[in-house]
Scaffold this active site. Sequence first.
Site, short mmCIF file in Angstrom:
data_model
loop_
_atom_site.label_atom_id
_atom_site.label_comp_id
_atom_site.label_asym_id
_atom_site.label_seq_id
_atom_site.Cartn_x
_atom_site.Cartn_y
_atom_site.Cartn_z
N ALA A 60 37.82 -3.54 5.80
CA ALA A 60 36.67 -2.85 6.40
C ALA A 60 37.07 -2.09 7.66
O ALA A 60 36.44 -1.08 8.00
CB ALA A 60 35.57 -3.86 6.72
N HIS A 68 32.62 -16.65 -7.47
CA HIS A 68 32.43 -15.56 -6.53
C HIS A 68 32.54 -14.19 -7.19
O HIS A 68 31.67 -13.32 -7.03
CB HIS A 68 33.44 -15.68 -5.38
N ASP A 81 38.87 -9.97 -7.07
CA ASP A 81 38.18 -11.17 -6.59
C ASP A 81 38.74 -12.37 -7.35
O ASP A 81 39.93 -12.41 -7.62
CB ASP A 81 36.66 -11.01 -6.83
N SER A 140 29.72 -10.59 1.56
CA SER A 140 30.19 -10.40 0.19
C SER A 140 29.11 -9.74 -0.64
O SER A 140 29.32 -8.72 -1.31
CB SER A 140 30.54 -11.75 -0.46
N ASP A 147 24.28 -11.76 -19.06
CA ASP A 147 23.58 -10.68 -18.36
C ASP A 147 24.50 -9.56 -17.92
O ASP A 147 24.05 -8.55 -17.38
CB ASP A 147 22.88 -11.23 -17.11
N VAL A 178 37.14 3.56 4.81
CA VAL A 178 36.51 2.49 4.04
C VAL A 178 35.08 2.31 4.54
O VAL A 178 34.84 2.33 5.75
CB VAL A 178 37.30 1.17 4.18
#
Length: 371
Positions: free
Chosen positions: A196, A93, A60, A248, A68, A201
């Site tokens: 996808a 992102h 990404d 996403s 966190d 996948v």
Amino acid sequence: MRITLSILAAVSLILIHAGQPTAPEDASRVRQDQWHLAFLKVNEAHKISRGAGILVAVPDTGVDPHPDLSRNLLEGKNVLTGTGDGLHDANSHGTAMAGLIAAHGSDGEIGALGIAPEAKILPIISSGSDNYGEVDKLAEAIDFAVTQHVGVISISSAGVTSEKLTRSVKNALAADIVVIAGVGNLPEAATIGYPAAEEGVIAVSGTDQAGNHASIAVTGSKVDVAAPAVDIYSTSYDGKYSKGTGTSSATAIVAGAAALIRSKYPNLPAQEVAHRLTATAVDKGPPGRDDQYGYGVIDLVAALTADVPPLGFESSNVTPPASAEAAPDKGDSAGTVRGLATLGVLVAAGGGYLFWRRRRRADDPPPRVSR
């Protein structure tokens, strides 16, 4: 040929929220704002599995070491430059996706919580801070993930492919890695994008807070499962938080689910992990598989506890999917300028090789009841 890809951020989604500074009240509020945790019964799932021992690759924009999330971050790679460890994100992102998968938060239910808070994240920078990259850079990121023996690859991007990318995705599947990708977002995408669209996948669509199909999510015959995708809160850069809408987020959530399953069932092959997700999904829309929800909305607790017969065995409760031939390789598209796009809008302020597509036959047993 060089095909650029956009990391599906701000263009196609209706999204709106700036990340908040990490003041204590903000850190405590974000957990309450993470509505998908209660929707998916994450606390109950965490009594069974928390993703320990599983490494999830996130190709990404990189991952910033958010408080966190930092305990679960490993050093990765920047395939754009060939140097660096992936622990930087000027876009937000990638950090948001990593947080949805494996944020551990702080004591006392403070801060963001991921689906698999004991899983580890391998950050790979494959797209730039301007949301653009190259298709073959994603291929390099996937190849690197394979060398690191990850258990899951979470790809929150969709678009065209190239010979190299198709080969890399197939190699990852052959290496017994669970590969998960978002189907794409309207209006930028009209059909399910790559990866996808690749057989094997797990193709992820999205839902809103009511469990209904998210209007932004692309539909099509290759949708496998759906997960929360609207107003999803997560981590961001500089210790801030973000809110995103798009497939996403749904993709990262399903990646976290796969990590939970792989941790609970460490000897389960990747295709059986996918089968467990689809076989236990809560049916939505028309009975059986459909083009909006696939086999339904993921059910974490059922995926971790249900008696799911393996692929190839019939059951009165769960019918395994029929195998399908792998789709032929797709070459570069000279007419395509945008290759891949990240599947969400984030505004951050400040063992065998098997391809299959899970289908429900007309004589299959009734699907699980809708939420």
